[in-house]
Scaffold this active site. Structure first.
Site, PDB file in Angstrom:
ATOM      1  N   ASP A 154       7.727  41.775  50.737  1.00 26.81           N
ATOM      2  CA  ASP A 154       7.450  40.492  50.094  1.00 26.81           C
ATOM      3  C   ASP A 154       5.994  40.104  50.376  1.00 26.81           C
ATOM      4  O   ASP A 154       5.500  40.241  51.490  1.00 26.81           O
ATOM      5  CB  ASP A 154       8.403  39.422  50.637  1.00 26.81           C
ATOM      6  CG  ASP A 154       8.419  38.171  49.780  1.00 26.81           C
ATOM      7  OD1 ASP A 154       9.470  37.879  49.183  1.00 26.81           O
ATOM      8  OD2 ASP A 154       7.379  37.479  49.704  1.00 26.81           O
ATOM      9  N   ILE A 155       5.332  39.598  49.328  1.00 27.27           N
ATOM     10  CA  ILE A 155       3.907  39.270  49.446  1.00 27.27           C
ATOM     11  C   ILE A 155       3.680  38.022  50.310  1.00 27.27           C
ATOM     12  O   ILE A 155       2.593  37.831  50.861  1.00 27.27           O
ATOM     13  CB  ILE A 155       3.302  39.115  48.024  1.00 27.27           C
ATOM     14  CG1 ILE A 155       1.808  39.365  48.022  1.00 27.27           C
ATOM     15  CG2 ILE A 155       3.632  37.778  47.420  1.00 27.27           C
ATOM     16  CD1 ILE A 155       1.230  39.530  46.626  1.00 27.27           C
ATOM     17  N   ASN A 214      18.906  34.623  45.618  1.00 22.01           N
ATOM     18  CA  ASN A 214      18.914  33.319  44.949  1.00 22.01           C
ATOM     19  C   ASN A 214      19.180  33.457  43.453  1.00 22.01           C
ATOM     20  O   ASN A 214      18.599  34.335  42.801  1.00 22.01           O
ATOM     21  CB  ASN A 214      17.564  32.631  45.155  1.00 22.01           C
ATOM     22  CG  ASN A 214      17.250  32.400  46.623  1.00 22.01           C
ATOM     23  OD1 ASN A 214      18.137  32.107  47.409  1.00 22.01           O
ATOM     24  ND2 ASN A 214      15.984  32.551  46.996  1.00 22.01           N
ATOM     25  N   GLN A 235      15.532  30.212  43.258  1.00 21.57           N
ATOM     26  CA  GLN A 235      15.004  31.395  42.559  1.00 21.57           C
ATOM     27  C   GLN A 235      13.697  31.028  41.857  1.00 21.57           C
ATOM     28  O   GLN A 235      13.643  30.040  41.120  1.00 21.57           O
ATOM     29  CB  GLN A 235      16.029  31.915  41.531  1.00 21.57           C
ATOM     30  CG  GLN A 235      15.597  33.246  40.901  1.00 21.57           C
ATOM     31  CD  GLN A 235      16.653  33.840  39.971  1.00 21.57           C
ATOM     32  OE1 GLN A 235      17.633  33.181  39.606  1.00 21.57           O
ATOM     33  NE2 GLN A 235      16.431  35.083  39.561  1.00 21.57           N
ATOM     34  N   HIS A 254      16.765  40.014  42.454  1.00 23.13           N
ATOM     35  CA  HIS A 254      16.233  40.694  43.641  1.00 23.13           C
ATOM     36  C   HIS A 254      17.000  40.216  44.856  1.00 23.13           C
ATOM     37  O   HIS A 254      17.509  39.100  44.896  1.00 23.13           O
ATOM     38  CB  HIS A 254      14.736  40.442  43.820  1.00 23.13           C
ATOM     39  CG  HIS A 254      14.365  38.994  43.790  1.00 23.13           C
ATOM     40  ND1 HIS A 254      14.245  38.289  42.619  1.00 23.13           N
ATOM     41  CD2 HIS A 254      14.118  38.117  44.788  1.00 23.13           C
ATOM     42  CE1 HIS A 254      13.928  37.035  42.891  1.00 23.13           C
ATOM     43  NE2 HIS A 254      13.854  36.902  44.200  1.00 23.13           N
ATOM     44  N   HIS A 259      16.692  39.636  48.985  1.00 22.68           N
ATOM     45  CA  HIS A 259      15.789  39.534  50.130  1.00 22.68           C
ATOM     46  C   HIS A 259      16.466  40.149  51.361  1.00 22.68           C
ATOM     47  O   HIS A 259      17.642  39.874  51.623  1.00 22.68           O
ATOM     48  CB  HIS A 259      15.528  38.066  50.496  1.00 22.68           C
ATOM     49  CG  HIS A 259      14.815  37.275  49.445  1.00 22.68           C
ATOM     50  ND1 HIS A 259      13.477  36.983  49.513  1.00 22.68           N
ATOM     51  CD2 HIS A 259      15.262  36.688  48.301  1.00 22.68           C
ATOM     52  CE1 HIS A 259      13.124  36.236  48.482  1.00 22.68           C
ATOM     53  NE2 HIS A 259      14.189  36.046  47.721  1.00 22.68           N
TER      54      HIS A 259
HETATM   55  P1  AMP Z   1      12.979  33.996  44.952  1.00 19.98           P
HETATM   56  O1  AMP Z   1      12.468  32.651  45.417  1.00 19.98           O
HETATM   57  O2  AMP Z   1      14.313  34.361  45.505  1.00 19.98           O
HETATM   58  O3  AMP Z   1      12.900  34.137  43.458  1.00 19.98           O
HETATM   59  O4  AMP Z   1      11.991  35.036  45.601  1.00 19.98           O
HETATM   60  C1  AMP Z   1      10.823  35.481  45.025  1.00 19.98           C
HETATM   61  C2  AMP Z   1      10.086  36.214  46.111  1.00 19.98           C
HETATM   62  O5  AMP Z   1       9.164  37.097  45.502  1.00 19.98           O
HETATM   63  C3  AMP Z   1       9.268  35.300  47.045  1.00 19.98           C
HETATM   64  O6  AMP Z   1       9.683  35.542  48.384  1.00 19.98           O
HETATM   65  C4  AMP Z   1       7.831  35.718  46.789  1.00 19.98           C
HETATM   66  O7  AMP Z   1       7.052  35.671  47.950  1.00 19.98           O
HETATM   67  C5  AMP Z   1       7.998  37.138  46.275  1.00 19.98           C
HETATM   68  N1  AMP Z   1       6.946  37.613  45.392  1.00 19.98           N
HETATM   69  C6  AMP Z   1       6.449  36.988  44.303  1.00 19.98           C
HETATM   70  N2  AMP Z   1       5.508  37.751  43.713  1.00 19.98           N
HETATM   71  C7  AMP Z   1       5.418  38.893  44.448  1.00 19.98           C
HETATM   72  C8  AMP Z   1       4.640  40.078  44.355  1.00 19.98           C
HETATM   73  N3  AMP Z   1       3.735  40.230  43.391  1.00 19.98           N
HETATM   74  N4  AMP Z   1       4.835  41.049  45.267  1.00 19.98           N
HETATM   75  C9  AMP Z   1       5.748  40.888  46.261  1.00 19.98           C
HETATM   76  N5  AMP Z   1       6.509  39.796  46.403  1.00 19.98           N
HETATM   77  C10 AMP Z   1       6.356  38.808  45.515  1.00 19.98           C
END
Ligand code: AMP
Ligand code: ZN
Length: 136
Positions: A32-33, A88, A95, A101, A103
């Site tokens: 995760d970024i 989520n 979400q 996805h 986590h």
């Molecule tokens: P959610 O809130 O469950 O939709 O989670 C989205 C997740 O994606 C968050 O934890 C972000 O930090 C992660 N995220 C968003 N863009 C990227 C990216 N380009 N590379 C890696 N993780 C990302």
């Protein structure tokens, strides 16, 4: 099916580079970024499903098996003390990226991860109603 406007479709299929921990024909696991803790990873199916309601059941099975394997690796390699699996669905549930996805969030003593709720009470009335309404 891919969605040409979806960033996770692009990451999952290698069109956008990512810190990849695992890849096969169905999924990609990335860091995760904006990690909640050290090692926070995401499992992305390569096909586009917006959420849990839409995901193909075979893909869903593969996601959880991948989560298990990645979790064991985290335990061995990082010595994590616990792991939360979070997934989520819908804006209200947190979400932000509308490509399914999962986590995998490693837990450490004193970390700042906050996955808690105040325990409620299951009334007899709710119990009866919910068992009736929600039984599969
Ligand atoms: P959610 O809130 O469950 O939709 O989670 C989205 C997740 O994606 C968050 O934890 C972000 O930090 C992660 N995220 C968003 N863009 C990227 C990216 N380009 N590379 C890696 N993780 C990302
Ligand atoms: Zn997508």
């Amino acid at each position: 099916m891919k969605d040409s406007n979806c960033i996770f479709c692009k990451i999952a299929n290698g069109e956008i580079p990512s810190a990849t921990l695992f890849e096969d024909e169905m999924v990609r696991v990335i860091l995760d970024i904006s990690p909640a803790s050290k090692g926070h990873a995401l499992i992305l199916p390569k096909d586009h499903y917006a959420n849990l309601y839409e995901i193909d059941e075979e893909v869903a099975k593969h996601v959880i098996v991948t989560a298990k394997r990645q979790a064991i690796k985290m335990k061995e390699a990082l010595g994590v003390e616990g792991i939360n699996i979070v997934q989520n669905n819908g804006e209200i549930a947190g979400q932000t990226v509308f490509h399914y996805h999962m986590h995998i969030v490693p837990r450490y003593e004193g970390d700042k991860v906050n996955i808690k709720w105040e325990p409620g009470e299951l009334s007899e009335k709710d119990k009866e109603e919910l068992v009736k309404k929600l039984s599969l």
